[in-house]
Motif scaffolding. Sequence first.
Motif, PDB file in Angstrom:
ATOM      1  N   GLY A   1       0.837  -1.197   0.000  1.00 17.71           N
ATOM      2  CA  GLY A   1       0.000   0.000   0.000  1.00 17.71           C
ATOM      3  C   GLY A   1       0.866   1.239   0.000  1.00 17.71           C
ATOM      4  N   GLU A   2       0.668   2.090   0.999  1.00 15.53           N
ATOM      5  CA  GLU A   2       1.445   3.334   1.097  1.00 15.53           C
ATOM      6  C   GLU A   2       2.725   3.158   1.898  1.00 15.53           C
ATOM      7  OE1 GLU A   2      -0.484   5.629   4.890  1.00 15.53           O
ATOM      8  OE2 GLU A   2      -1.781   5.424   3.139  1.00 15.53           O
ATOM      9  N   TRP A   3       2.989   1.939   2.375  1.00 14.26           N
ATOM     10  CA  TRP A   3       4.144   1.712   3.245  1.00 14.26           C
ATOM     11  C   TRP A   3       5.305   1.094   2.483  1.00 14.26           C
ATOM     12  CZ3 TRP A   3      -0.040  -1.577   5.697  1.00 14.26           C
ATOM     13  CH2 TRP A   3      -0.954  -0.775   6.382  1.00 14.26           C
ATOM     14  N   SER A   4       6.500   1.373   2.974  1.00 14.26           N
ATOM     15  CA  SER A   4       7.707   0.712   2.497  1.00 14.26           C
ATOM     16  C   SER A   4       8.332  -0.017   3.681  1.00 14.26           C
ATOM     17  CB  SER A   4       8.694   1.732   1.918  1.00 14.26           C
ATOM     18  OG  SER A   4       9.875   1.087   1.473  1.00 14.26           O
ATOM     19  N   TRP A   5       8.489  -1.339   3.552  1.00 11.55           N
ATOM     20  CA  TRP A   5       9.050  -2.153   4.630  1.00 11.55           C
ATOM     21  C   TRP A   5      10.433  -2.645   4.223  1.00 11.55           C
ATOM     22  CZ3 TRP A   5       4.286  -5.811   5.764  1.00 11.55           C
ATOM     23  CH2 TRP A   5       3.272  -5.050   6.373  1.00 11.55           C
ATOM     24  N   ALA A   6      11.351  -2.648   5.179  1.00 12.23           N
ATOM     25  CA  ALA A   6      12.732  -3.045   4.892  1.00 12.23           C
ATOM     26  C   ALA A   6      12.856  -4.547   4.664  1.00 12.23           C
ATOM     27  CB  ALA A   6      13.643  -2.621   6.041  1.00 12.23           C
ATOM     28  N   THR A   7      11.944  -5.325   5.223  1.00 14.04           N
ATOM     29  CA  THR A   7      11.997  -6.780   5.076  1.00 14.04           C
ATOM     30  C   THR A   7      10.717  -7.284   4.420  1.00 14.04           C
ATOM     31  OG1 THR A   7      10.985  -7.223   7.238  1.00 14.04           O
ATOM     32  CG2 THR A   7      13.384  -6.955   7.177  1.00 14.04           C
ATOM     33  N   PRO A   8      10.791  -8.382   3.659  1.00 16.46           N
ATOM     34  CA  PRO A   8       9.599  -8.891   2.989  1.00 16.46           C
ATOM     35  C   PRO A   8       8.710  -9.730   3.901  1.00 16.46           C
ATOM     36  CG  PRO A   8      11.472 -10.250   2.412  1.00 16.46           C
ATOM     37  CD  PRO A   8      12.011  -9.126   3.265  1.00 16.46           C
ATOM     38  N   PHE A   9       9.137 -10.000   5.117  1.00 13.45           N
ATOM     39  CA  PHE A   9       8.316 -10.729   6.086  1.00 13.45           C
ATOM     40  C   PHE A   9       8.256  -9.942   7.391  1.00 13.45           C
ATOM     41  CE2 PHE A   9      12.559 -12.690   5.838  1.00 13.45           C
ATOM     42  CZ  PHE A   9      13.044 -12.477   7.115  1.00 13.45           C
TER      43      PHE A   9
ATOM     44  N   TRP B   1      17.314 -15.857   7.860  1.00 15.30           N
ATOM     45  CA  TRP B   1      16.226 -15.862   6.877  1.00 15.30           C
ATOM     46  C   TRP B   1      16.459 -14.809   5.801  1.00 15.30           C
ATOM     47  CZ3 TRP B   1      10.459 -17.029   7.933  1.00 15.30           C
ATOM     48  CH2 TRP B   1      10.329 -18.244   8.609  1.00 15.30           C
ATOM     49  N   LEU B   2      16.914 -13.632   6.196  1.00 15.73           N
ATOM     50  CA  LEU B   2      17.148 -12.570   5.212  1.00 15.73           C
ATOM     51  C   LEU B   2      18.253 -12.969   4.238  1.00 15.73           C
ATOM     52  CD1 LEU B   2      16.864  -9.457   7.553  1.00 15.73           C
ATOM     53  CD2 LEU B   2      15.280 -10.081   5.721  1.00 15.73           C
ATOM     54  N   THR B   3      19.322 -13.566   4.757  1.00 20.14           N
ATOM     55  CA  THR B   3      20.410 -14.025   3.885  1.00 20.14           C
ATOM     56  C   THR B   3      19.907 -15.082   2.908  1.00 20.14           C
ATOM     57  OG1 THR B   3      22.095 -13.559   5.570  1.00 20.14           O
ATOM     58  CG2 THR B   3      22.674 -15.132   3.837  1.00 20.14           C
ATOM     59  N   GLN B   4      19.135 -16.026   3.402  1.00 16.54           N
ATOM     60  CA  GLN B   4      18.620 -17.084   2.538  1.00 16.54           C
ATOM     61  C   GLN B   4      17.594 -16.554   1.539  1.00 16.54           C
ATOM     62  OE1 GLN B   4      17.447 -19.745   5.836  1.00 16.54           O
ATOM     63  NE2 GLN B   4      18.802 -21.265   4.933  1.00 16.54           N
ATOM     64  N   THR B   5      16.755 -15.624   1.972  1.00 16.37           N
ATOM     65  CA  THR B   5      15.772 -15.056   1.048  1.00 16.37           C
ATOM     66  C   THR B   5      16.467 -14.315  -0.085  1.00 16.37           C
ATOM     67  OG1 THR B   5      14.178 -14.800   2.865  1.00 16.37           O
ATOM     68  CG2 THR B   5      13.785 -13.508   0.863  1.00 16.37           C
ATOM     69  N   ARG B   6      17.504 -13.579   0.235  1.00 16.32           N
ATOM     70  CA  ARG B   6      18.267 -12.868  -0.806  1.00 16.32           C
ATOM     71  C   ARG B   6      18.888 -13.865  -1.786  1.00 16.32           C
ATOM     72  NH1 ARG B   6      20.421  -9.640   2.195  1.00 16.32           N
ATOM     73  NH2 ARG B   6      19.434  -7.683   1.561  1.00 16.32           N
ATOM     74  N   ALA B   7      19.407 -14.950  -1.271  1.00 20.45           N
ATOM     75  CA  ALA B   7      20.003 -15.965  -2.151  1.00 20.45           C
ATOM     76  C   ALA B   7      18.948 -16.604  -3.056  1.00 20.45           C
ATOM     77  CB  ALA B   7      20.694 -17.036  -1.308  1.00 20.45           C
ATOM     78  N   LEU B   8      17.747 -16.833  -2.526  1.00 27.98           N
ATOM     79  CA  LEU B   8      16.677 -17.422  -3.336  1.00 27.98           C
ATOM     80  C   LEU B   8      16.215 -16.459  -4.426  1.00 27.98           C
ATOM     81  CD1 LEU B   8      14.647 -19.132  -0.488  1.00 27.98           C
ATOM     82  CD2 LEU B   8      15.916 -20.295  -2.302  1.00 27.98           C
ATOM     83  N   PHE B   9      16.107 -15.179  -4.102  1.00 28.87           N
ATOM     84  CA  PHE B   9      15.801 -14.181  -5.131  1.00 28.87           C
ATOM     85  C   PHE B   9      16.814 -14.276  -6.267  1.00 28.87           C
ATOM     86  CE2 PHE B   9      12.917 -10.523  -3.724  1.00 28.87           C
ATOM     87  CZ  PHE B   9      12.225 -11.273  -2.785  1.00 28.87           C
ATOM     88  N   ALA B  10      18.102 -14.307  -5.912  1.00 32.22           N
ATOM     89  CA  ALA B  10      19.158 -14.332  -6.925  1.00 32.22           C
ATOM     90  C   ALA B  10      19.072 -15.596  -7.772  1.00 32.22           C
ATOM     91  CB  ALA B  10      20.524 -14.241  -6.244  1.00 32.22           C
ATOM     92  N   LEU B  11      18.847 -16.735  -7.143  1.00 33.67           N
ATOM     93  CA  LEU B  11      18.712 -18.001  -7.867  1.00 33.67           C
ATOM     94  C   LEU B  11      17.594 -17.931  -8.891  1.00 33.67           C
ATOM     95  CD1 LEU B  11      19.241 -21.085  -8.226  1.00 33.67           C
ATOM     96  CD2 LEU B  11      17.609 -21.431  -6.350  1.00 33.67           C
ATOM     97  N   LEU B  12      16.488 -17.273  -8.527  1.00 31.62           N
ATOM     98  CA  LEU B  12      15.307 -17.200  -9.384  1.00 31.62           C
ATOM     99  C   LEU B  12      15.360 -16.053 -10.381  1.00 31.62           C
ATOM    100  CD1 LEU B  12      12.727 -17.962  -6.581  1.00 31.62           C
ATOM    101  CD2 LEU B  12      13.337 -19.484  -8.481  1.00 31.62           C
ATOM    102  N   GLY B  13      16.445 -15.290 -10.360  1.00 29.58           N
ATOM    103  CA  GLY B  13      16.607 -14.208 -11.327  1.00 29.58           C
ATOM    104  C   GLY B  13      15.811 -12.969 -11.003  1.00 29.58           C
ATOM    105  N   ALA B  14      15.512 -12.743  -9.733  1.00 25.81           N
ATOM    106  CA  ALA B  14      14.716 -11.593  -9.312  1.00 25.81           C
ATOM    107  C   ALA B  14      15.550 -10.667  -8.433  1.00 25.81           C
ATOM    108  CB  ALA B  14      13.480 -12.051  -8.544  1.00 25.81           C
ATOM    109  N   GLU B  15      15.681  -9.417  -8.866  1.00 24.04           N
ATOM    110  CA  GLU B  15      16.424  -8.450  -8.064  1.00 24.04           C
ATOM    111  C   GLU B  15      15.542  -7.770  -7.031  1.00 24.04           C
ATOM    112  OE1 GLU B  15      18.482  -5.720 -10.571  1.00 24.04           O
ATOM    113  OE2 GLU B  15      19.825  -7.259 -11.389  1.00 24.04           O
ATOM    114  N   ASN B  16      14.233  -7.988  -7.106  1.00 27.46           N
ATOM    115  CA  ASN B  16      13.313  -7.411  -6.135  1.00 27.46           C
ATOM    116  C   ASN B  16      12.022  -8.237  -6.142  1.00 27.46           C
ATOM    117  OD1 ASN B  16      11.606  -6.305  -8.328  1.00 27.46           O
ATOM    118  ND2 ASN B  16      13.308  -4.887  -8.612  1.00 27.46           N
ATOM    119  N   ALA B  17      11.141  -7.922  -5.212  1.00 22.51           N
ATOM    120  CA  ALA B  17       9.905  -8.707  -5.081  1.00 22.51           C
ATOM    121  C   ALA B  17       9.016  -8.586  -6.306  1.00 22.51           C
ATOM    122  CB  ALA B  17       9.154  -8.259  -3.830  1.00 22.51           C
ATOM    123  N   GLU B  18       9.010  -7.441  -6.949  1.00 21.93           N
ATOM    124  CA  GLU B  18       8.169  -7.269  -8.130  1.00 21.93           C
ATOM    125  C   GLU B  18       8.578  -8.228  -9.245  1.00 21.93           C
ATOM    126  OE1 GLU B  18       8.019  -3.246  -9.422  1.00 21.93           O
ATOM    127  OE2 GLU B  18       6.955  -2.533  -7.633  1.00 21.93           O
TER     128      GLU B  18
END
Length: 367
Positions: free
Chosen positions: A63-71, A314-331
């Motif tokens: 929405g109108e918020w920006s959160w530093a973590t995806p969880f 969790w943050l380290t692993q989530t970042r690694a999973l993003f990279a594996l899947l070819g995503a630089e961000n959640a979008e």
Amino acid sequence: MTSERAAAPGASVRAARKDDHVRLALQQREGRSARNEFDDLEFLHHALDGVDAERVDLSVRVGEWSWATPFYVNGMTGGTDLTERINRQLAIAARETGMPMACGSMSIAIDDPSTARSFAVIREENPSGFVMANLGAGRSADDALRAVELLQANALQLHVNPVQETAMPEGSRDFSGWLVGLERIVEASPVPVVAKEVGFGLSRRTLEKLRGIGVRVADVSGTGGTDFLGIENSRATAADDFSMLTGFGQSALACLLDAPADGPALLASGGVRHPYDVVKALAAGARGVGVAGAFLQTVMDGDAEALVTLVRGWLTQTRALFALLGAENAEQLASTDLILRGRLGEFCRLRGIDPAEFSRRSERRPA
């Protein structure tokens, strides 16, 4: 995450119920099957699509918020000495890691101010963090204002829990005024409202109704996590047993995939076990992912420091999973290719959703 009756039981009974919910939720985790519907979603692996993990941005827009973590820490508890300790540890971990945090239902604090400190410690320990107050359907707009004020909250979670109320021995079975009551709170609230279930899912129709009363963010909170039907059944007599409803509701992934395109921005929770589930929920359309059981277990077994260590991992692993899947961000996760199997795939087919379309999303990715 407890009942919101107009005629509430006594303070001692409600406090005991709060501690019972914690104990029973932890017992469920010990006996739960390792599998849930998150396992029905897979990513189609493209071995040369990966990106540099150093370029991954884990922040999310909700929405109108920006959160530093995806969880984030989802609503759990409050109202007793035990739950004050839990909330304090959760709040410290949220502060140290930048996670947003929601508290459990604050109805007990509204009705019995002597319990308010068990919630106020959240803001005390995390003075500048993103904090969500929490009330349930059936409470008044004035109650909502008091809850927000008590926590100096950035948002207000409003939970709808008709399945839990149905099974709760002292629960209310009159749901006829909930939608109107929610609308009044949305209109009166000084902060944005997050509508959420408590583990049985928000259907397309429900999300459309929520949009119609002005709700801009909703947590679909599906099956697979803490089972409040089971918790209430364990407190009931044989005459009040509703175990016949075991399995009732939809998973978070099913709700996300079936959600209306023009509905509220979606959060997801219910059965999130590890970072891979977080990534799956984000790929299925969630803007952020709520975690309760895994974080509760960690602070009960240890303390805030143990949870900080877990979250950073969790943050380290989530970042690694993003990279594996070819995503630089959640979008960019929204254009990854998904394979929908089992109950989740069957749900989609029965709802008129073609699972095959999700397996070809990258072909529609902008160049």
